[in-house]
Design a protein around this motif. Structure first.
Motif, PDB file in Angstrom:
ATOM      1  N   LEU A   1       5.536  -1.224  -1.731  1.00  0.00           N
ATOM      2  CA  LEU A   1       6.732  -0.603  -2.302  1.00  0.00           C
ATOM      3  C   LEU A   1       7.349  -1.497  -3.370  1.00  0.00           C
ATOM      4  O   LEU A   1       7.816  -1.000  -4.413  1.00  0.00           O
ATOM      5  CB  LEU A   1       7.737  -0.323  -1.191  1.00  0.00           C
ATOM      6  CG  LEU A   1       9.014   0.431  -1.588  1.00  0.00           C
ATOM      7  CD1 LEU A   1       8.664   1.831  -2.073  1.00  0.00           C
ATOM      8  CD2 LEU A   1       9.974   0.498  -0.406  1.00  0.00           C
ATOM      9  N   GLN A   2       7.335  -2.793  -3.143  1.00  0.00           N
ATOM     10  CA  GLN A   2       7.895  -3.719  -4.122  1.00  0.00           C
ATOM     11  C   GLN A   2       7.007  -3.848  -5.366  1.00  0.00           C
ATOM     12  O   GLN A   2       7.468  -4.321  -6.401  1.00  0.00           O
ATOM     13  CB  GLN A   2       8.069  -5.104  -3.485  1.00  0.00           C
ATOM     14  CG  GLN A   2       9.082  -5.150  -2.367  1.00  0.00           C
ATOM     15  CD  GLN A   2      10.478  -4.777  -2.835  1.00  0.00           C
ATOM     16  OE1 GLN A   2      10.897  -5.136  -3.931  1.00  0.00           O
ATOM     17  NE2 GLN A   2      11.199  -4.030  -2.000  1.00  0.00           N
ATOM     18  N   ILE A   3       5.764  -3.424  -5.261  1.00  0.00           N
ATOM     19  CA  ILE A   3       4.857  -3.505  -6.414  1.00  0.00           C
ATOM     20  C   ILE A   3       4.730  -2.158  -7.109  1.00  0.00           C
ATOM     21  O   ILE A   3       4.885  -2.057  -8.337  1.00  0.00           O
ATOM     22  CB  ILE A   3       3.471  -4.009  -5.973  1.00  0.00           C
ATOM     23  CG1 ILE A   3       3.574  -5.426  -5.397  1.00  0.00           C
ATOM     24  CG2 ILE A   3       2.498  -3.996  -7.153  1.00  0.00           C
ATOM     25  CD1 ILE A   3       2.278  -5.957  -4.838  1.00  0.00           C
ATOM     26  N   PHE A   4       4.471  -1.097  -6.354  1.00  0.00           N
ATOM     27  CA  PHE A   4       4.160   0.209  -6.935  1.00  0.00           C
ATOM     28  C   PHE A   4       5.293   1.217  -6.820  1.00  0.00           C
ATOM     29  O   PHE A   4       5.143   2.355  -7.270  1.00  0.00           O
ATOM     30  CB  PHE A   4       2.911   0.801  -6.266  1.00  0.00           C
ATOM     31  CG  PHE A   4       1.696  -0.061  -6.395  1.00  0.00           C
ATOM     32  CD1 PHE A   4       1.018  -0.160  -7.596  1.00  0.00           C
ATOM     33  CD2 PHE A   4       1.222  -0.792  -5.308  1.00  0.00           C
ATOM     34  CE1 PHE A   4      -0.115  -0.948  -7.717  1.00  0.00           C
ATOM     35  CE2 PHE A   4       0.093  -1.583  -5.417  1.00  0.00           C
ATOM     36  CZ  PHE A   4      -0.574  -1.673  -6.629  1.00  0.00           C
ATOM     37  N   GLY A   5       6.413   0.849  -6.197  1.00  0.00           N
ATOM     38  CA  GLY A   5       7.520   1.780  -6.030  1.00  0.00           C
ATOM     39  C   GLY A   5       8.311   1.990  -7.311  1.00  0.00           C
ATOM     40  O   GLY A   5       8.085   1.345  -8.343  1.00  0.00           O
ATOM     41  N   GLY A   6       9.298   2.918  -7.230  1.00  0.00           N
ATOM     42  CA  GLY A   6      10.117   3.207  -8.396  1.00  0.00           C
ATOM     43  C   GLY A   6      10.966   2.050  -8.846  1.00  0.00           C
ATOM     44  O   GLY A   6      11.355   1.975 -10.020  1.00  0.00           O
ATOM     45  N   ALA A   7      11.293   1.132  -7.930  1.00  0.00           N
ATOM     46  CA  ALA A   7      12.052  -0.066  -8.272  1.00  0.00           C
ATOM     47  C   ALA A   7      11.191  -1.321  -8.176  1.00  0.00           C
ATOM     48  O   ALA A   7      11.720  -2.427  -8.098  1.00  0.00           O
ATOM     49  CB  ALA A   7      13.266  -0.198  -7.355  1.00  0.00           C
ATOM     50  N   GLY A   8       9.872  -1.122  -8.180  1.00  0.00           N
ATOM     51  CA  GLY A   8       8.963  -2.248  -8.037  1.00  0.00           C
ATOM     52  C   GLY A   8       8.748  -3.018  -9.324  1.00  0.00           C
ATOM     53  O   GLY A   8       9.317  -2.710 -10.379  1.00  0.00           O
ATOM     54  N   ILE A   9       7.886  -4.012  -9.221  1.00  0.00           N
ATOM     55  CA  ILE A   9       7.642  -4.913 -10.350  1.00  0.00           C
ATOM     56  C   ILE A   9       7.030  -4.154 -11.526  1.00  0.00           C
ATOM     57  O   ILE A   9       7.453  -4.316 -12.682  1.00  0.00           O
ATOM     58  CB  ILE A   9       6.719  -6.060  -9.908  1.00  0.00           C
ATOM     59  CG1 ILE A   9       7.388  -6.883  -8.810  1.00  0.00           C
ATOM     60  CG2 ILE A   9       6.353  -6.941 -11.089  1.00  0.00           C
ATOM     61  CD1 ILE A   9       6.495  -7.944  -8.214  1.00  0.00           C
TER      62      ILE A   9
END
Length: 323
Positions: free
Chosen positions: A151-159
């Protein structure tokens, strides 16, 4: 001069003597395995008796004792199975389950083999150990942590989304896209569990005699030909065994992993047999329905194991058991 014959022994005495001899020789190992056998008996075989509620209108509130409630629940025959087969949501869950299984079989299963061959080709033992430890580390992560990392990589607020947003691009969120969810789930499984497969295949590679590689090199075989004619044949029995076990586990494609992402992508993309059983049976306290669905899953899994093991025998491999 007549020779003395050895006294004749009956088959019963001979087998008893053999049993006593084997017990004296192996009693330490038998005692060591008793706790594991007890755990398997309590948590794997005793719960099988609970499948009887699949043929009942089971109500756990008929008695304070669950066993008494089973005895007092009325029998309804195959009514639960008729409900399941008439439910379109069940067949949708079956389809999603097999789609995810085939994707993981094609995209995930070869990855540990390739990584094990890559690590095995590294000359320096320290570099090999560090690479193996790094790849094996995610196996100890919980699915909550794995989903959070993705989630932290591919999410809407990810990298990735933040980087694209800084360059004028919007709308990047792979974690909520139902179309690519099955590929995302497979990628998560590869990252988490490929390290365990690497351990198994490296153990098989360590048993390959070095003389075979030396003989192949003396015959003029390069690295690729040595891998094709020496390494892969050595891995073939292990690959066949793990493939049979993976086929037997085809209907179990990650309950916790999919349940954690159910709300993000919707039921249509994330519903599999395990989540279907939990949502429609356990959560709604329809335990007979859940037991019937679980029994169907177990029987189909057993059939898949037997079929895959038969294919392994036809290919000349041992599989899970001998013929």
């Amino acid at each position: 001069m007549a020779t003395k014959r050895a006294p004749a022994t009956t088959p019963g005495r001979r087998s008893g003597r053999t049993l006593r001899t084997r017990w004296r020789r192996d009693r330490t190992l038998v005692l060591m395995t008793l706790p594991a056998l007890l755990l398997v008996l309590v948590f794997n075989y005793v719960p099988i008796l609970g499948n009887v509620v699949a043929f009942q209108d089971y109500d756990p509130y008929l008695s304070e004792n669950g066993f008494v409630a089973v005895l007092e629940s009325p029998w309804i025959g195959f009514e639960q199975f008729e409900r399941i087969f008439a439910d379109s949501a069940f067949w949708h869950a079956v389809r999603n389950t097999f789609v995810l299984f085939l994707l993981q079989l094609v995209l995930f299963f070869p990855v540990p083999v390739l990584l094990a061959l890559l690590i095995n080709s590294v000359v320096r033992p320290r570099v090999r150990a560090v690479a193996q430890a790094i790849m094996y580390l995610p196996h100890f992560f919980s699915w909550v942590l794995v989903v959070t990392v993705f989630l932290q990589i591919f999410g809407g607020a990810g990298i990735i989304a933040q980087t694209l947003r800084q360059h004028g691009y919007e709308g990047f969120d792979l974690m909520t896209d139902p179309e690519i969810f099955k590929y995302l789930v497979t990628l998560q499984a590869v990252w988490k569990d490929a390290g365990w497969g690497i351990i198994v295949f490296l153990a098989a590679l360590s048993a390959v005699p070095g003389e075979l590689y030396e003989a192949a090199a003396m015959d003029g075989a390069g690295r690729l030909r040595r891998m094709w004619h020496v390494t892969l044949p050595a891995l073939r029995p292990v690959i066949a065994l793990l493939l049979v076990l993976r086929v037997g586990d085809a209907l179990t494609v990650g309950f916790e992993q999919l349940l954690l992402q159910r709300q993000a992508v919707g039921v249509e993309a994330s519903e599999v047999l395990d989540t279907y059983v939990w949502w429609n049976g356990i959560r709604n306290q329809d335990f007979g329905y859940a037991a019937a669905a679980g029994l169907i899953k177990g029987l189909v899994g057993l059939a898949l194991v037997l079929g895959a093991n038969k294919v392994a025998h036809l290919m000349g491999e041992q599989g899970v058991y001998h013929k």
